[in-house]
Scaffold this active site. Sequence first.
Site, PDB file in Angstrom:
ATOM      1  N   LYS A  69       1.133  -1.495  -0.187  1.00 29.34           N
ATOM      2  CA  LYS A  69       0.207  -0.007  -0.243  1.00 29.34           C
ATOM      3  C   LYS A  69       0.798   1.134  -0.050  1.00 29.34           C
ATOM      4  O   LYS A  69       2.251   1.012  -0.324  1.00 29.34           O
ATOM      5  CB  LYS A  69      -1.003  -0.477   1.093  1.00 29.34           C
ATOM      6  N   ARG A 171     -11.274  -0.821  14.136  1.00 31.82           N
ATOM      7  CA  ARG A 171     -10.821   0.332  12.592  1.00 31.82           C
ATOM      8  C   ARG A 171     -11.948   0.341  11.890  1.00 31.82           C
ATOM      9  O   ARG A 171     -12.933   0.764  11.532  1.00 31.82           O
ATOM     10  CB  ARG A 171      -9.395   0.546  12.743  1.00 31.82           C
ATOM     11  N   TYR A 304      17.644  30.049   7.939  1.00 28.58           N
ATOM     12  CA  TYR A 304      16.431  30.196   8.556  1.00 28.58           C
ATOM     13  C   TYR A 304      15.972  30.762  10.397  1.00 28.58           C
ATOM     14  O   TYR A 304      16.466  29.202  11.367  1.00 28.58           O
ATOM     15  CB  TYR A 304      15.013  30.068   8.430  1.00 28.58           C
ATOM     16  N   MET A 352      12.542  23.754   2.780  1.00 28.95           N
ATOM     17  CA  MET A 352      11.423  22.877   1.890  1.00 28.95           C
ATOM     18  C   MET A 352      12.271  22.416   0.855  1.00 28.95           C
ATOM     19  O   MET A 352      12.341  21.035   0.142  1.00 28.95           O
ATOM     20  CB  MET A 352      10.638  24.290   1.159  1.00 28.95           C
TER      21      MET A 352
HETATM   22  C1  LIG Z   1      -0.348  -1.767   6.302  1.00 27.42           C
HETATM   23  C2  LIG Z   1      -1.035  -3.449   7.340  1.00 27.42           C
HETATM   24  C3  LIG Z   1      -0.444  -4.178   7.084  1.00 27.42           C
HETATM   25  C4  LIG Z   1       1.170  -4.441   7.275  1.00 27.42           C
HETATM   26  O1  LIG Z   1       1.860  -3.933   8.736  1.00 27.42           O
HETATM   27  P1  LIG Z   1       3.738  -3.897   8.894  1.00 27.42           P
HETATM   28  O2  LIG Z   1       3.464  -3.986  10.294  1.00 27.42           O
HETATM   29  O3  LIG Z   1       4.122  -2.925   8.041  1.00 27.42           O
HETATM   30  O4  LIG Z   1       3.787  -5.208   8.188  1.00 27.42           O
HETATM   31  C5  LIG Z   1      -1.119  -5.786   7.350  1.00 27.42           C
HETATM   32  N1  LIG Z   1      -2.283  -5.866   7.698  1.00 27.42           N
HETATM   33  C6  LIG Z   1      -3.203  -4.494   7.499  1.00 27.42           C
HETATM   34  C7  LIG Z   1      -4.974  -4.678   7.588  1.00 27.42           C
HETATM   35  C8  LIG Z   1      -2.241  -3.331   7.004  1.00 27.42           C
HETATM   36  O5  LIG Z   1      -3.016  -2.264   7.565  1.00 27.42           O
END
Ligand SMILES: *Cc1c(COP(=O)(O)O)cnc(C)c1O
Length: 417
Positions: A69, A171, A304, A352
């Site tokens: 993801k 969640r 800065y 930046m």
């Molecule tokens: C992001 C996620 C994972 C992977 O998590 P890691 O800690 O990066 O291994 C697995 N399952 C779900 C539902 C997630 O949202």
Amino acid sequence: MSESHVRADGSTLRVRRPPRARPADAARVTRAEINLAHLRHNLRELEASMAADGEAARRPPAQVWAVLKADAYGHGASVLGVHLERAGVDGICVALLEEGIELRQAGVRCPILVMGGYYGRYRDGLEALVEHELSPVVYDPVQLERLATAVRFVGGAPHGVHLKVDTGMGRLGCREDEFLPLLRALRRHPELRLDALMTHLACADEPDPAITHDQLRRFDAAQELVRRQGLRPVLRHAANSAAALRFPDAQLDLVRPGIALHGVHPCPTVASSGSRVPKLKPVMQVLTEIVALRDLRAGEAIGYGHTWRAERPSRIATLPIGYADGFSRALSNRGHVLLHGQRVPIAGSVSMDLTMIDVTDIADARLRDEVVVLGEQRGRAGEDRIDVAEWAALEGTITWECYTGISRRVPRFYRHP
Ligand SMILES: *Cc1c(COP(=O)(O)O)cnc(C)c1O
């Protein structure tokens, strides 16, 4: 490239998608290097650790579904997806429908699980899901109803779903008291096929294992309900990286590792109950070069807010990287980079686009010298490394956020083995 987006009030917005800077177009020297050999190494290490746990428990090792993801935690999902599929992962998990489509368009053929649970307000999102053969995570009867309609519309075989149970993350997922109606709704829809039962663990990387054990017990109870409804999920899954490495009982039929595949241990200081600790290698390095040098008199200040002042005659180098690249402003006057294999402190505020470092103690720092911002470097002054956990500690955050913060204007270069 532009596309339209219909808002809740019916009005239409047009959005323009800026193309990600491609390496060939990159004029600046700041870049990320993605080491695909390290990615494969991490996959093998994880598999070896799980096989050792499986042997200890006399059961077959779990499948690996790589979590890619957020553009593979900033590493670039389509390249990693294609590469991991070739390396033999059993599936890939993403958060968004559009992330799943991107992987299909890159040529990934293995199962892809869309974990975010959101497939758009209209039917076209669900149809895209079905057409691209993406597996949705579902947890309420309305989702099942809408998905079944989309499957009927598109035609073809029953579409596989992963049912999610909320065992304590609070969640996404079906609450335990709403689980029976959900299972009954599933049985009413011949367009849908139960491929998997899943949950997500809230505290797998915390020292106290009690919450994880409790979640796994609740997950067992949910499986029992499924069985009693005469349904048979093919797969059961619960484990992120931390759980896959720490809780052999959580490995079940498949694991969903993200951060570990990218080469970072999710909880390096927490003792593992798994039988083997994997040796992971960071997949991403971030590099830049010195673009300016100046000598300061004692008492002169820079950057800065003039937050850094020379206590002695000093040599300052300027790097073309800043917080807009994901090089956090929280590293100002605290973080380090590597030059000639030696640690060099950041001097003044990270701005930046630019950052200054104090190279007074480095013999012979020159324009165009390579600087490692994240990763390891061997040079005439020695050898050292800066890993993402060091950034996370200084920034008061977690490694996941550091990686996903490395912005699109840092071109990703892929090092093929
Ligand atoms: C992001 C996620 C994972 C992977 O998590 P890691 O800690 O990066 O291994 C697995 N399952 C779900 C539902 C997630 O949202």
